[in-house]
Motif scaffolding. Structure first.
Motif, mmCIF file in Angstrom:
data_model
loop_
_atom_site.group_PDB
_atom_site.id
_atom_site.type_symbol
_atom_site.label_atom_id
_atom_site.label_comp_id
_atom_site.label_asym_id
_atom_site.label_seq_id
_atom_site.Cartn_x
_atom_site.Cartn_y
_atom_site.Cartn_z
ATOM 1 N N VAL A 281 0.833 -1.086 -0.047
ATOM 2 C CA VAL A 281 -0.035 0.062 0.068
ATOM 3 C C VAL A 281 0.677 1.260 0.098
ATOM 4 O O VAL A 281 0.557 2.133 -0.809
ATOM 5 N N ALA A 282 1.877 1.325 0.816
ATOM 6 C CA ALA A 282 2.897 2.617 0.743
ATOM 7 C C ALA A 282 3.487 2.653 -0.381
ATOM 8 O O ALA A 282 3.568 3.763 -1.032
ATOM 9 N N ASP A 283 4.054 1.651 -1.123
ATOM 10 C CA ASP A 283 4.646 1.472 -2.152
ATOM 11 C C ASP A 283 3.758 2.337 -3.317
ATOM 12 O O ASP A 283 4.111 2.891 -4.286
ATOM 13 N N ALA A 284 2.325 1.835 -3.417
ATOM 14 C CA ALA A 284 1.468 2.301 -4.111
ATOM 15 C C ALA A 284 1.248 3.705 -4.126
ATOM 16 O O ALA A 284 1.000 4.540 -5.220
ATOM 17 N N VAL A 285 0.949 4.248 -2.788
ATOM 18 C CA VAL A 285 0.897 5.579 -2.389
ATOM 19 C C VAL A 285 2.207 6.430 -3.054
ATOM 20 O O VAL A 285 2.074 7.572 -3.503
ATOM 21 N N GLN A 286 3.329 5.841 -2.817
ATOM 22 C CA GLN A 286 4.601 6.859 -3.136
ATOM 23 C C GLN A 286 4.351 6.640 -4.640
ATOM 24 O O GLN A 286 4.849 7.927 -5.181
ATOM 25 N N GLU A 287 3.966 5.564 -5.403
ATOM 26 C CA GLU A 287 4.108 5.901 -6.806
ATOM 27 C C GLU A 287 3.104 6.916 -7.338
ATOM 28 O O GLU A 287 3.268 7.565 -8.447
ATOM 29 N N GLN A 288 2.051 6.974 -6.541
ATOM 30 C CA GLN A 288 1.065 7.956 -6.987
ATOM 31 C C GLN A 288 1.425 9.422 -6.715
ATOM 32 O O GLN A 288 1.422 10.156 -7.530
ATOM 33 N N LEU A 289 2.009 9.575 -5.536
ATOM 34 C CA LEU A 289 2.617 10.916 -5.426
ATOM 35 C C LEU A 289 3.777 11.458 -6.243
ATOM 36 O O LEU A 289 3.623 12.425 -6.652
ATOM 37 N N ARG A 290 4.381 10.466 -6.413
ATOM 38 C CA ARG A 290 5.603 10.747 -7.529
ATOM 39 C C ARG A 290 4.933 10.853 -8.799
ATOM 40 O O ARG A 290 5.387 12.022 -9.552
ATOM 41 N N THR A 291 3.969 10.309 -9.433
ATOM 42 C CA THR A 291 3.424 10.526 -10.671
ATOM 43 C C THR A 291 2.415 11.876 -10.574
ATOM 44 O O THR A 291 2.553 12.663 -11.553
ATOM 45 N N MET A 292 1.961 12.145 -9.340
ATOM 46 C CA MET A 292 1.356 13.520 -9.354
ATOM 47 C C MET A 292 2.226 14.901 -9.074
ATOM 48 O O MET A 292 1.721 16.042 -9.159
ATOM 49 N N GLY A 293 3.519 14.392 -8.845
ATOM 50 C CA GLY A 293 4.289 15.517 -9.055
ATOM 51 C C GLY A 293 4.649 15.959 -7.498
ATOM 52 O O GLY A 293 5.275 17.229 -7.345
ATOM 53 N N CYS A 294 4.169 15.214 -6.461
ATOM 54 C CA CYS A 294 4.310 15.811 -5.218
ATOM 55 C C CYS A 294 5.614 15.436 -4.385
ATOM 56 O O CYS A 294 6.322 14.607 -4.910
ATOM 57 N N GLU A 295 5.929 16.598 -3.672
ATOM 58 C CA GLU A 295 7.252 16.256 -3.053
ATOM 59 C C GLU A 295 7.128 15.514 -1.643
ATOM 60 O O GLU A 295 5.898 15.686 -1.053
ATOM 61 N N PHE A 296 7.658 14.235 -1.333
ATOM 62 C CA PHE A 296 7.193 13.498 -0.270
ATOM 63 C C PHE A 296 8.424 12.706 0.400
ATOM 64 O O PHE A 296 9.392 12.659 -0.186
ATOM 65 N N GLU A 297 8.342 12.471 1.665
ATOM 66 C CA GLU A 297 9.183 11.743 2.507
ATOM 67 C C GLU A 297 8.367 10.505 3.010
ATOM 68 O O GLU A 297 7.353 10.736 3.168
ATOM 69 N N VAL A 298 9.270 9.174 3.233
ATOM 70 C CA VAL A 298 8.452 8.265 3.705
ATOM 71 C C VAL A 298 9.439 7.862 4.724
ATOM 72 O O VAL A 298 10.643 7.667 5.024
ATOM 73 N N MET A 299 8.612 7.124 5.848
ATOM 74 C CA MET A 299 9.173 6.500 6.890
ATOM 75 C C MET A 299 8.413 5.398 7.339
ATOM 76 O O MET A 299 7.459 5.342 7.616
ATOM 77 N N ASN A 300 9.112 4.395 7.575
ATOM 78 C CA ASN A 300 8.698 3.029 8.295
ATOM 79 C C ASN A 300 9.109 3.064 9.758
ATOM 80 O O ASN A 300 10.100 3.147 9.979
#
Length: 179
Positions: A17-36
């Motif tokens: 789920v987190a990977d899918a959200v990251q890919e979606q954010l990347r596609t939308m051009g959002c800046e994001f950070e990820v933390m497990n």
């Protein structure tokens, strides 16, 4: 817009789920950070963060301890941001389990004293290779409530990826840009 994605995973579905959200954010051009949250030493900053997406699975009625500790420890910073909670459970896969899935979120909010801006119940997956005989029986007769599905034999993903993408787009405001 800067987004912080915080997640925990146990059997791997919330990681997907987190990977899918990251890919979606990347596609939308959002800046994001990820933390497990399992990476306890990972530094986290909320400086410049506009929105936070929180994702965690439910096992035995609870979200992972590391996730709950993170929410509690960073409650003040989280309350200053818009937050989307993605609660991943098998209960959310079936209409008769939705009330129970909502209870998991209510219990999380009571324990952490965090009130997310938005909440989405995400159907999880069955990962048979992770279960012993007892866990398989509990899964089959309690969690799956005798659905026409054999967790001892089959692995199955119940996550509705399209619905998840729609919710993430709504939360980030991307759906408004498309309309």
């Amino acid at each position: 817009m800067s987004i912080l994605l915080v997640y925990a995973t146990v059997e791997g579905q919330t990681g997907k789920v987190a990977d899918a959200v990251q890919e979606q954010l990347r596609t939308m051009g959002c800046e994001f950070e990820v933390m497990n949250t399992a990476e306890k030493t990972a530094p986290v900053t909320f400086k410049g963060v506009d929105k936070v997406i929180l994702a965690a699975p439910v096992h035995e009625r609870r979200h992972p301890e590391t996730f709950e500790v993170f929410l509690t420890a960073h409650r003040q910073e989280l309350q200053k941001c818009e937050t989307l909670l993605l609660s991943v459970s098998l209960s959310a896969a079936f209409s008769e389990g939705m009330e129970e899935a909502k209870e998991y979120v209510t219990e999380l909010k009571m324990r952490t004293e965090l009130e997310p801006t938005a909440e989405v119940l995400v159907a999880g997956a069955v990962r048979s290779r992770h279960y012993d005989y007892y866990a398989t029986q509990v899964l089959r007769h309690v969690v799956l409530r005798d659905q026409d599905y054999n967790p001892a034999v089959d692995e199955h993903e119940f996550t509705d990826w399209e619905a998840l993408a729609i919710e993430v787009a709504k939360f980030t405001g991307a759906d408004e840009k498309v309309s």
